[in-house]
Design a protein around this motif. Structure first.
Motif, PDB file in Angstrom:
ATOM      1  N   LEU A  22       0.830  -1.200   0.000  1.00  0.00           N
ATOM      2  CA  LEU A  22       0.000   0.000   0.000  1.00  0.00           C
ATOM      3  C   LEU A  22       0.869   1.257   0.000  1.00  0.00           C
ATOM      4  CD1 LEU A  22      -2.813  -0.939   2.547  1.00  0.00           C
ATOM      5  CD2 LEU A  22      -2.800  -1.188   0.062  1.00  0.00           C
ATOM      6  N   LYS A  23       0.353   2.284  -0.645  1.00  0.00           N
ATOM      7  CA  LYS A  23       1.043   3.579  -0.705  1.00  0.00           C
ATOM      8  C   LYS A  23       0.004   4.685  -0.672  1.00  0.00           C
ATOM      9  CE  LYS A  23       4.486   6.168  -3.383  1.00  0.00           C
ATOM     10  NZ  LYS A  23       3.746   7.452  -3.312  1.00  0.00           N
ATOM     11  N   VAL A  24       0.256   5.702   0.144  1.00  0.00           N
ATOM     12  CA  VAL A  24      -0.684   6.815   0.261  1.00  0.00           C
ATOM     13  C   VAL A  24      -0.690   7.643  -1.020  1.00  0.00           C
ATOM     14  CG1 VAL A  24      -0.411   6.914   2.767  1.00  0.00           C
ATOM     15  CG2 VAL A  24       1.032   8.359   1.304  1.00  0.00           C
TER      16      VAL A  24
ATOM     17  N   ILE B 265      -9.544  14.519  -1.788  1.00  0.00           N
ATOM     18  CA  ILE B 265     -10.723  13.762  -1.388  1.00  0.00           C
ATOM     19  C   ILE B 265     -10.494  13.324   0.050  1.00  0.00           C
ATOM     20  CG2 ILE B 265     -12.146  11.732  -1.842  1.00  0.00           C
ATOM     21  CD1 ILE B 265     -11.059  11.818  -4.733  1.00  0.00           C
ATOM     22  N   GLY B 266     -11.463  13.581   0.918  1.00  0.00           N
ATOM     23  CA  GLY B 266     -11.222  13.286   2.328  1.00  0.00           C
ATOM     24  C   GLY B 266     -12.474  12.888   3.084  1.00  0.00           C
TER      25      GLY B 266
ATOM     26  N   SER C 154      -4.310   3.335   0.946  1.00  0.00           N
ATOM     27  CA  SER C 154      -4.142   2.843  -0.422  1.00  0.00           C
ATOM     28  C   SER C 154      -4.228   3.969  -1.448  1.00  0.00           C
ATOM     29  CB  SER C 154      -5.188   1.774  -0.741  1.00  0.00           C
ATOM     30  OG  SER C 154      -6.505   2.292  -0.612  1.00  0.00           O
ATOM     31  N   GLY C 155      -4.314   5.215  -0.991  1.00  0.00           N
ATOM     32  CA  GLY C 155      -4.296   6.350  -1.896  1.00  0.00           C
ATOM     33  C   GLY C 155      -5.625   6.720  -2.504  1.00  0.00           C
ATOM     34  N   LYS C 156      -6.701   6.100  -2.044  1.00  0.00           N
ATOM     35  CA  LYS C 156      -8.030   6.424  -2.586  1.00  0.00           C
ATOM     36  C   LYS C 156      -8.621   7.668  -1.924  1.00  0.00           C
ATOM     37  CE  LYS C 156      -8.908   1.638  -3.866  1.00  0.00           C
ATOM     38  NZ  LYS C 156      -7.520   1.212  -3.588  1.00  0.00           N
TER      39      LYS C 156
ATOM     40  N   ALA D  54      -2.732  12.171   6.746  1.00  0.00           N
ATOM     41  CA  ALA D  54      -2.573  12.879   5.475  1.00  0.00           C
ATOM     42  C   ALA D  54      -1.348  12.329   4.741  1.00  0.00           C
ATOM     43  CB  ALA D  54      -2.435  14.383   5.725  1.00  0.00           C
ATOM     44  N   PRO D  55      -1.160  12.686   3.449  1.00  0.00           N
ATOM     45  CA  PRO D  55      -0.033  12.130   2.698  1.00  0.00           C
ATOM     46  C   PRO D  55       1.346  12.453   3.266  1.00  0.00           C
ATOM     47  CG  PRO D  55      -1.659  13.042   1.200  1.00  0.00           C
ATOM     48  CD  PRO D  55      -2.072  13.447   2.581  1.00  0.00           C
TER      49      PRO D  55
END
Length: 276
Positions: free
Chosen positions: A156-158, A168-169, A209-211, A259-260
């Protein structure tokens, strides 16, 4: 204590067992679910919660007899177990059905969460989706991975950082008190899209997962956040409490943002939560 691959596999098997034997047979089955209220009409408990937690507690106790076990439902009977997480030699934190309201309403947005802590540090997290059969596993210093049925694990990656208007949050505004609730809800109009899953398991999976670019919560119960925070961090993200301090086992107040990166976290705190 160092966990082996066999220990992590054992815990994952336990979560899959309760999904198949205790949770899914009661999903969209009102008679078997036996839903009741705890503190309000949106704070519910079902037989799936109780039976799953009982099974997981017994299975973990048999393998780790001296460990502290903190279950969401058992906490109602003994609230001293959460502060004990701060320095327990070994602890397991269980949310048998995260998103019970969704489960009881027949919405397939819920999960089972398990975190492992050693001397006040989260060292492993497992988030299982009973409906899809997917499992997210994170290990301190070793990354976060999603395992789908009959597929190889995927790291997984942000999401990459973006300006606020393109993000998007999800913010758990409904759990906030006024005037914070109205302020944060209004500030979410600054982003491109907002969600409310009412399920930490899904939110942490989505943000790790960056969604989603970010998520935020005012309440910090350990079964909701320990596994997810580790997963997000191992996926490369930055998570901290509203005051900028790290979130640690045993803490239940202060609010949290994922957050990222640190710069995005600061922007979300300033522009959405309203802390300067």
């Amino acid at each position: 204590m160092i966990f082996s691959d066999n220990d992590i596999e054992f815990l994952g098997d336990c979560l899959r067992h309760v999904a198949e034997e205790e949770i899914m047979p009661r999903f969209r089955n009102a008679a078997a679910a036996n839903v009741s209220e705890k503190t309000s009409s949106v704070d519910l408990v079902t037989q799936a919660d109780l039976r799953s937690e009982a099974y997981l507690t017994a299975a973990i106790r048999e393998r780790f007899p001296s460990a502290l076990i903190v279950g969401e439902e058992a906490y109602e009977a003994d609230r001293s177990v959460v502060p004990a997480l701060a320095d327990a030699d070994l602890a397991f934190v269980i949310d048998p059905v995260d998103g019970t309201f969704n489960f009881a309403a027949g919405m397939p947005v819920f999960g089972t969460i398990l975190a492992v802590t050693v001397k006040g540090e989260t060292v492993a997290g497992i988030i299982h989706d009973p409906v899809l059969g997917d499992t997210v596993v994170s290990l301190k210093g070793a990354g976060a991975f999603q395992q789908k049925r009959n597929c190889e694990p995927v790291r997984l990656k942000v999401a990459e950082p973006l300006e606020l208007s393109r993000m998007i949050g999800a913010m758990a505004c409904s759990h906030m008190e006024e005037p914070d609730r109205s302020r944060v809800a209004a500030n979410m109009a600054k982003v491109k899209m907002t969600f409310a899953f009412n399920c930490s398991a899904y939110e942490y999976w989505m943000v790790s997962s960056g969604k989603l670019h970010f998520i935020g919560h005012p309440k910090l119960m350990p079964w909701d956040h320990l596994a997810g925070v580790l997963t997000h961090q191992e996926a490369g993200g930055h998570t901290a409490k509203f005051d900028g301090t790290p979130y640690r086992p045993g803490e239940i107040s202060g609010g949290i943002i994922s957050a990222p990166d640190k710069e995005s976290w600061q922007m979300i705190r300033n522009e959405i939560v309203g802390y300067r």
